[in-house]
Scaffold this active site. Sequence first.
Site, mmCIF file in Angstrom:
data_model
loop_
_atom_site.group_PDB
_atom_site.id
_atom_site.type_symbol
_atom_site.label_atom_id
_atom_site.label_comp_id
_atom_site.label_asym_id
_atom_site.label_seq_id
_atom_site.Cartn_x
_atom_site.Cartn_y
_atom_site.Cartn_z
ATOM 1 N N ASP A 12 30.289 53.585 26.072
ATOM 2 C CA ASP A 12 29.490 52.641 25.280
ATOM 3 C C ASP A 12 30.350 51.749 24.386
ATOM 4 O OD1 ASP A 12 27.172 53.911 26.308
ATOM 5 O OD2 ASP A 12 27.395 55.466 24.789
ATOM 6 N N HIS A 40 25.416 49.925 31.277
ATOM 7 C CA HIS A 40 26.091 48.808 30.628
ATOM 8 C C HIS A 40 25.020 47.825 30.215
ATOM 9 C CE1 HIS A 40 29.981 50.046 31.989
ATOM 10 N NE2 HIS A 40 29.647 49.954 33.246
ATOM 11 N N THR A 41 25.096 47.361 28.996
ATOM 12 C CA THR A 41 24.137 46.356 28.566
ATOM 13 C C THR A 41 24.795 44.994 28.652
ATOM 14 O OG1 THR A 41 23.448 47.991 26.977
ATOM 15 C CG2 THR A 41 22.484 45.797 26.756
ATOM 16 N N ARG A 306 22.414 57.704 19.672
ATOM 17 C CA ARG A 306 23.819 58.091 19.816
ATOM 18 C C ARG A 306 24.318 58.739 18.521
ATOM 19 N NH1 ARG A 306 25.279 52.433 22.781
ATOM 20 N NH2 ARG A 306 24.568 53.053 24.852
HETATM 21 P P1 GDP Z 1 29.383 49.924 28.007
HETATM 22 O O1 GDP Z 1 28.771 51.066 28.731
HETATM 23 O O2 GDP Z 1 30.789 50.191 27.613
HETATM 24 O O3 GDP Z 1 29.241 48.635 28.723
HETATM 25 O O4 GDP Z 1 28.607 49.766 26.639
HETATM 26 P P2 GDP Z 1 27.041 49.696 26.369
HETATM 27 O O5 GDP Z 1 26.472 48.553 27.052
HETATM 28 O O6 GDP Z 1 26.421 51.015 26.555
HETATM 29 O O7 GDP Z 1 27.034 49.502 24.776
HETATM 30 C C1 GDP Z 1 27.478 48.413 24.167
HETATM 31 C C2 GDP Z 1 26.338 47.833 23.356
HETATM 32 O O8 GDP Z 1 26.865 46.982 22.411
HETATM 33 C C3 GDP Z 1 25.391 46.985 24.162
HETATM 34 O O9 GDP Z 1 24.112 47.034 23.590
HETATM 35 C C4 GDP Z 1 25.998 45.586 24.042
HETATM 36 O O10 GDP Z 1 25.054 44.549 24.195
HETATM 37 C C5 GDP Z 1 26.493 45.639 22.665
HETATM 38 N N1 GDP Z 1 27.699 44.864 22.365
HETATM 39 C C6 GDP Z 1 28.818 44.702 23.126
HETATM 40 N N2 GDP Z 1 29.742 44.025 22.426
HETATM 41 C C7 GDP Z 1 29.187 43.782 21.200
HETATM 42 C C8 GDP Z 1 29.657 43.152 20.015
HETATM 43 O O11 GDP Z 1 30.781 42.704 19.928
HETATM 44 N N3 GDP Z 1 28.796 43.119 18.967
HETATM 45 C C9 GDP Z 1 27.541 43.646 18.999
HETATM 46 N N4 GDP Z 1 26.777 43.559 17.932
HETATM 47 N N5 GDP Z 1 27.082 44.252 20.097
HETATM 48 C C10 GDP Z 1 27.894 44.318 21.169
#
Ligand code: GDP
Length: 424
Positions: A12, A40-41, A306
């Site tokens: 995440d 992944h978001t 989390r």
């Molecule tokens: P991954 O599995 O590593 O891709 O991560 P996730 O998608 O589970 O979690 C990352 C979360 O943080 C998601 O909701 C993203 O949209 C969000 N996100 C990613 N980069 C940033 C950032 O720089 N700032 C903020 N506020 N949110 C972010």
Amino acid sequence: MVRAIVGANWGDEGKGKITDMLAKESDIIIRFQGGSNAGHTIINNYGKFALHLLPSGVFYDHTTSIIGNGVALNIPYLFQELQSLKEKGVPKPKILVSDRAQILMPYHVLQDTYEEARLAGKSFGSTKSGIAPFYSDKYAKIGFQVSELFDEETLREKTERVCEIKNVLFEHLYHKPAIDPNELYQTLLSYRDMVAPYVCDVPAYLHEALKAGKNILLEGQLGSLKDPDHGIYPMVTSSSTLAAYGAIGAGIAPYEIRQITTVVKAYSSAVGAGAFVSEIFGEEADELRKRGGDGGEFGVTTGRPRRMGWFDAVASRYGCRIQGATEAALTVLDVLGYLDELPVCVGYEIDGQITRDFPTTVKLNRAKPVYETLPGWKCDIRGLKKYEELPENCRRYIEFIERELNVPVTMVSNGPGRDDIIMR
Ligand code: GDP
């Protein structure tokens, strides 16, 4: 040129966002391990997506997205995800599935669910996606490769043989209904029809692509600390989360991986059980959880809140080293703008001794955090595009982390969107 995008922490970290962003300059994006157990978001011009199995490159029409042999391939899930893209108006992506990828079976999901229930309070916090039984079966050599779907006789024989083993567990350990081999065989034939148009000899495809000078991204799932060999065993996932495994899980030579972009989160979060030294609790944690990520730190797959913590330099430095990070992308920095001061865990105290080295799990369970506190910047940094525009205390935090990591921080992510990035 091959570049891996992997996580330094517990997952995440925001790898999806970084992959989606870098995919713009890439030709091929490959998932090389894991399955639909972590999400992944991604937020872009088509909307907000939670991808679990598809690579984060599916939003561009110039990219090819590949499910590598190292992935736990849940075929109906893959199709559901493709369908959800279609519904939101994303043009049909070009997808290839390795003929050597193994299939996540319906009984893997059941077994995972039954086992978590059996373990009750001692469970691992599995997402119940069938990942652990899937990889166990792969290495026990009772898994099914995609290629095997195309040989009916052998498939039927093997289905029966595997059901015999599974049914001993299901009936006698879990006291659940037995699997019907005929029904399973029919299910597998339907899987074959779904996946057939995408099946490909991926290593051969990549060999040609590399010769033609294509840009390839390897997209990791979860992070270093969830790696079964180098993470917090046994509270880990069941496939390697390391860039090194990218070579195996995609089918390329290890020396082709030139850049290892390790995504590091500006604070800590974790899902599932296991030691988490810089964990915070109560209101302090609730506040960070509420402000974290994009709309709060809740699991993309499970919706679970989390676990939250301060930046852990000991774990993150180790996480970068074991990945072989050539650069770090520091994410979610914008979230921290509300804090007066920021504790950073710079050491672990274990049995009265302070260490900066990440220990094995037995010792990790006894570790207590040693903090250094940095001043906050008390403002919103979203929308800023240049490093120099960041407030001084924010730059101090980044540079402190960079020194602790021993890896250059080349990207700072200051928002969830594709363009919320500061290149250094
Ligand atoms: P991954 O599995 O590593 O891709 O991560 P996730 O998608 O589970 O979690 C990352 C979360 O943080 C998601 O909701 C993203 O949209 C969000 N996100 C990613 N980069 C940033 C950032 O720089 N700032 C903020 N506020 N949110 C972010």
